[in-house]
Write an enzyme that holds these catalytic residues in place. Structure first.
Site, PDB file in Angstrom:
ATOM      1  N   LYS A   1       9.495  23.165  12.010  1.00  0.00           N
ATOM      2  CA  LYS A   1       8.644  22.893  13.171  1.00  0.00           C
ATOM      3  C   LYS A   1       8.700  24.066  14.133  1.00  0.00           C
ATOM      4  O   LYS A   1       9.680  24.804  14.190  1.00  0.00           O
ATOM      5  CB  LYS A   1       9.031  21.602  13.875  1.00  0.00           C
ATOM      6  CG  LYS A   1      10.304  21.671  14.671  1.00  0.00           C
ATOM      7  CD  LYS A   1      10.503  20.382  15.434  1.00  0.00           C
ATOM      8  CE  LYS A   1      11.718  20.473  16.334  1.00  0.00           C
ATOM      9  NZ  LYS A   1      11.838  19.300  17.184  1.00  0.00           N
TER      10      LYS A   1
ATOM     11  N   SER B   1      -8.933  23.760  11.634  1.00  0.00           N
ATOM     12  CA  SER B   1      -7.579  24.288  11.481  1.00  0.00           C
ATOM     13  C   SER B   1      -6.907  24.618  12.797  1.00  0.00           C
ATOM     14  O   SER B   1      -7.427  24.342  13.875  1.00  0.00           O
ATOM     15  CB  SER B   1      -7.563  25.526  10.591  1.00  0.00           C
ATOM     16  OG  SER B   1      -8.137  26.635  11.260  1.00  0.00           O
TER      17      SER B   1
ATOM     18  N   THR C   1      -3.911  18.946  10.460  1.00  0.00           N
ATOM     19  CA  THR C   1      -4.879  19.980  10.143  1.00  0.00           C
ATOM     20  C   THR C   1      -4.195  20.937   9.180  1.00  0.00           C
ATOM     21  O   THR C   1      -3.221  20.555   8.515  1.00  0.00           O
ATOM     22  CB  THR C   1      -5.424  20.668  11.418  1.00  0.00           C
ATOM     23  OG1 THR C   1      -6.495  21.531  11.074  1.00  0.00           O
ATOM     24  CG2 THR C   1      -4.356  21.411  12.178  1.00  0.00           C
ATOM     25  N   TYR C   2      -4.690  22.151   9.086  1.00  0.00           N
ATOM     26  CA  TYR C   2      -4.025  23.159   8.250  1.00  0.00           C
ATOM     27  C   TYR C   2      -3.896  24.438   9.053  1.00  0.00           C
ATOM     28  O   TYR C   2      -4.623  24.675  10.018  1.00  0.00           O
ATOM     29  CB  TYR C   2      -4.799  23.395   6.946  1.00  0.00           C
ATOM     30  CG  TYR C   2      -6.206  23.896   7.125  1.00  0.00           C
ATOM     31  CD1 TYR C   2      -6.492  25.254   7.119  1.00  0.00           C
ATOM     32  CD2 TYR C   2      -7.253  22.998   7.314  1.00  0.00           C
ATOM     33  CE1 TYR C   2      -7.792  25.709   7.293  1.00  0.00           C
ATOM     34  CE2 TYR C   2      -8.548  23.448   7.488  1.00  0.00           C
ATOM     35  CZ  TYR C   2      -8.816  24.795   7.476  1.00  0.00           C
ATOM     36  OH  TYR C   2     -10.090  25.246   7.652  1.00  0.00           O
TER      37      TYR C   2
ATOM     38  N   GLY D   1     -12.041  23.518  15.646  1.00  0.00           N
ATOM     39  CA  GLY D   1     -12.874  22.452  15.098  1.00  0.00           C
ATOM     40  C   GLY D   1     -12.752  21.164  15.891  1.00  0.00           C
ATOM     41  O   GLY D   1     -12.460  21.168  17.088  1.00  0.00           O
TER      42      GLY D   1
ATOM     43  N   ALA E   1     -10.531  19.009  16.097  1.00  0.00           N
ATOM     44  CA  ALA E   1      -9.236  18.801  16.751  1.00  0.00           C
ATOM     45  C   ALA E   1      -9.191  19.406  18.153  1.00  0.00           C
ATOM     46  O   ALA E   1      -8.329  19.048  18.960  1.00  0.00           O
ATOM     47  CB  ALA E   1      -8.116  19.374  15.887  1.00  0.00           C
TER      48      ALA E   1
END
Length: 132
Positions: free
Chosen positions: A8, A24, A56-57, A72, A74
């Site tokens: 993290k 993303s 997300t990525y 995007g 998000a």
């Protein structure tokens, strides 16, 4: 198999939110490498500022830039200045899980790594016994 926290990035500051990008989260390549997150890997983002949580990525941002830009749809869940935790997870065998320690990357207000260490449990001195 157990799903375990792999790594993290703790309390990163969102540098931007781009609603019109394809999707993303763009993250400084230095932070990705320290957290052992690779481009296009799924990540969870927990917004400490407003309580939003989403998946997300990751995409690689410019090395040393400190960028953490939510892209995007998000972008509705975060804005510049918000504090977020970015987490990655992985599957492990029972044996691996019991000896696993995730990579925890702690950053300053400019998203520069200040410490790599195990995380400390909150309320460590409080023990509760749950009865059924």
């Amino acid at each position: 198999m157990r799903t375990m926290l792999r790594s993290k990035i703790h309390r990163a500051t969102v540098t931007g939110a781009d609603l019109h990008y394809e999707g993303s989260v763009t993250i400084d390549l230095d932070l990705l490498e320290r957290a052992d997150i690779i481009p296009y890997q799924q990540v969870d983002i927990w917004n400490v500022t407003n309580g939003e949580r989403f998946q997300t990525y990751a995409l690689a941002g410019q090395r040393g830039s400190g960028v953490v830009c939510i892209n995007g749809a998000a972008a509705h869940k975060a804005r510049g200045g918000d504090i977020v935790i970015i987490a990655s997870f992985g599957m492990m065998t029972e044996e691996e899980a019991h000896t696993w320690a995730p990579r925890c990357v702690f950053v300053d207000g400019h998203n520069r790594c200040v410490e790599l260490r195990d995380e400390h449990a909150g309320q460590a001195g409080v023990v509760r016994v749950w009865q059924q």
